[in-house]
Design an enzyme around this catalytic site. Structure first.
Site, PDB file in Angstrom:
ATOM      1  N   LEU A   8       0.852  -1.141   0.094  1.00  0.00           N
ATOM      2  CA  LEU A   8      -0.044   0.110   0.087  1.00  0.00           C
ATOM      3  C   LEU A   8       0.901   1.241   0.052  1.00  0.00           C
ATOM      4  O   LEU A   8       1.831   1.308   0.862  1.00  0.00           O
ATOM      5  CB  LEU A   8      -0.726  -0.045   1.135  1.00  0.00           C
ATOM      6  CG  LEU A   8      -1.710   1.296   1.816  1.00  0.00           C
ATOM      7  CD1 LEU A   8      -2.453   1.770   0.329  1.00  0.00           C
ATOM      8  CD2 LEU A   8      -2.394   1.015   3.110  1.00  0.00           C
ATOM      9  N   ASP A  75     -10.867  -0.550   4.440  1.00  0.00           N
ATOM     10  CA  ASP A  75     -12.006  -1.342   4.000  1.00  0.00           C
ATOM     11  C   ASP A  75     -12.052  -1.689   2.531  1.00  0.00           C
ATOM     12  O   ASP A  75     -12.404  -2.925   2.408  1.00  0.00           O
ATOM     13  CB  ASP A  75     -13.392  -0.347   4.329  1.00  0.00           C
ATOM     14  CG  ASP A  75     -13.559  -0.192   5.650  1.00  0.00           C
ATOM     15  OD1 ASP A  75     -13.082  -0.985   6.555  1.00  0.00           O
ATOM     16  OD2 ASP A  75     -14.504   0.637   6.087  1.00  0.00           O
ATOM     17  N   ASN A  90       3.832   7.610   2.511  1.00  0.00           N
ATOM     18  CA  ASN A  90       4.467   8.669   1.683  1.00  0.00           C
ATOM     19  C   ASN A  90       3.685   9.836   1.463  1.00  0.00           C
ATOM     20  O   ASN A  90       4.743  10.936   1.581  1.00  0.00           O
ATOM     21  CB  ASN A  90       4.846   8.229   0.303  1.00  0.00           C
ATOM     22  CG  ASN A  90       5.403   9.329  -0.642  1.00  0.00           C
ATOM     23  OD1 ASN A  90       6.693   9.768  -0.711  1.00  0.00           O
ATOM     24  ND2 ASN A  90       4.656   9.800  -1.611  1.00  0.00           N
ATOM     25  N   TYR A 155       6.411  21.750   9.553  1.00  0.00           N
ATOM     26  CA  TYR A 155       6.940  20.542   9.095  1.00  0.00           C
ATOM     27  C   TYR A 155       8.002  19.893   9.793  1.00  0.00           C
ATOM     28  O   TYR A 155       8.089  18.736   9.978  1.00  0.00           O
ATOM     29  CB  TYR A 155       7.637  21.061   7.767  1.00  0.00           C
ATOM     30  CG  TYR A 155       7.965  20.109   6.709  1.00  0.00           C
ATOM     31  CD1 TYR A 155       7.042  19.400   6.020  1.00  0.00           C
ATOM     32  CD2 TYR A 155       9.374  19.689   6.520  1.00  0.00           C
ATOM     33  CE1 TYR A 155       7.610  18.494   5.119  1.00  0.00           C
ATOM     34  CE2 TYR A 155       9.787  18.810   5.510  1.00  0.00           C
ATOM     35  CZ  TYR A 155       8.907  18.003   4.932  1.00  0.00           C
ATOM     36  OH  TYR A 155       9.316  17.283   3.981  1.00  0.00           O
ATOM     37  N   LYS A 159       8.090  15.992  11.174  1.00  0.00           N
ATOM     38  CA  LYS A 159       8.939  14.909  10.498  1.00  0.00           C
ATOM     39  C   LYS A 159       9.846  14.356  11.813  1.00  0.00           C
ATOM     40  O   LYS A 159       9.979  13.167  11.700  1.00  0.00           O
ATOM     41  CB  LYS A 159       9.849  15.570   9.564  1.00  0.00           C
ATOM     42  CG  LYS A 159       9.173  15.971   8.096  1.00  0.00           C
ATOM     43  CD  LYS A 159       8.597  14.822   7.690  1.00  0.00           C
ATOM     44  CE  LYS A 159       7.781  15.100   6.506  1.00  0.00           C
ATOM     45  NZ  LYS A 159       7.124  13.703   5.649  1.00  0.00           N
TER      46      LYS A 159
END
Length: 265
Positions: A8, A75, A90, A155, A159
């Protein structure tokens, strides 16, 4: 015949996500591609189908700033009979204005996308991985996670969360055959800066700071396969991360290791 493993990949419509899709498809994985831009996903799935016949490349359009998205993705995977063996977290973005000047809805979307959704997807796939005694999770962090605190955007804090959480999960899950890696690239040639409106500034950076997404993905995938919880791809980025990291863990980051009670295999 053995069913191929399934990966995925979020944010799979371009950049590092699309590169991970091509990298894993070439290694026999079937894929569940997730992003907002379904037209891009469909083009990528068609490309992979032409190049690698006999594998499934499913497309699911989702906006991960929506709190309902992670469950909807899983699902769909369950309805399609797909057991998620690999998770590539990602999808991401970066704000363009200071924290105090940014509307809360925008900040909440960043947190939902890169903290809550990423963590929830891991939480949803881990039980199946534990049952099968095998799993790989790559969480996209950034070399910015090693930077000291500064007046900046949300940000770097996000991270840093990804970096620290990935290491904690790797410690917990190693005995179950699951490897978790925080992939911490620096400047990478993708659409990221175009989307964020920072392309002009990025173009003035020295070429030595930049990497191609193929190099980032190849190093990241090798790291998670080898059980390394931290991957800083590229020599320049490794030096930068080491320089910004406190001495006791500096050499560990350079080696892609952490203070883990379980041996890195």
């Amino acid at each position: 015949m053995t069913t191929p493993r399934t990966a995925l990949i979020t944010g799979a419509s371009a950049g590092i996500g699309a590169t991970f899709a091509r990298h894993l498809a070439a290694r026999g994985y079937q894929l569940l591609l997730v992003a907002r831009r379904t037209d891009r996903l469909q083009q990528l799935a068609a490309e992979l189908t032409r190049q690698h016949s006999g594998r499934r490349y499913e497309v699911f359009g989702a906006d991960l700033t929506d709190p309902a998205a992670p469950k909807a993705i899983m699902d769909y995977a369950n309805a399609q009979g797909l057991d998620i063996d690999v998770l590539i977290n990602n999808a991401g973005l970066s704000g363009k204005t200071a924290f105090a000047d940014t509307p809360w809805d925008t900040l909440a979307g960043e947190i939902q996308l890169m903290v809550t959704a990423q963590t929830e997807l891991a939480h949803l796939v881990i039980p199946g991985m534990k049952k099968r005694r095998w799993g790989r999770i790559v969480n996209l962090s950034s070399v910015a996670a090693f930077a000291p605190p500064a007046a900046s955007l949300l940000y770097t804090g996000i991270k840093s969360y990804v970096l620290n959480t990935s290491q904690a999960l790797d410690m917990e899950l190693k005995p179950h055959g699951i490897h978790v890696t925080a992939l911490c690239p620096g400047f990478t040639h993708t659409e990221f800066h175009d989307v964020m409106g920072t392309r002009d500034k990025a173009n003035h950076l020295p070429r030595i700071l930049w990497q191609q997404p193929e190099a980032v993905v190849a190093e990241g995938w090798k790291a998670v396969q080898n059980g390394k919880p931290v991957c800083v791809p590229g020599l320049v980025n490794k030096i930068s991360a080491a320089a910004m990291t406190p001495l006791p863990v500096r050499l560990g980051y350079l080696a892609g290791r952490t203070l883990n009670p379980f041996k890195n295999s």
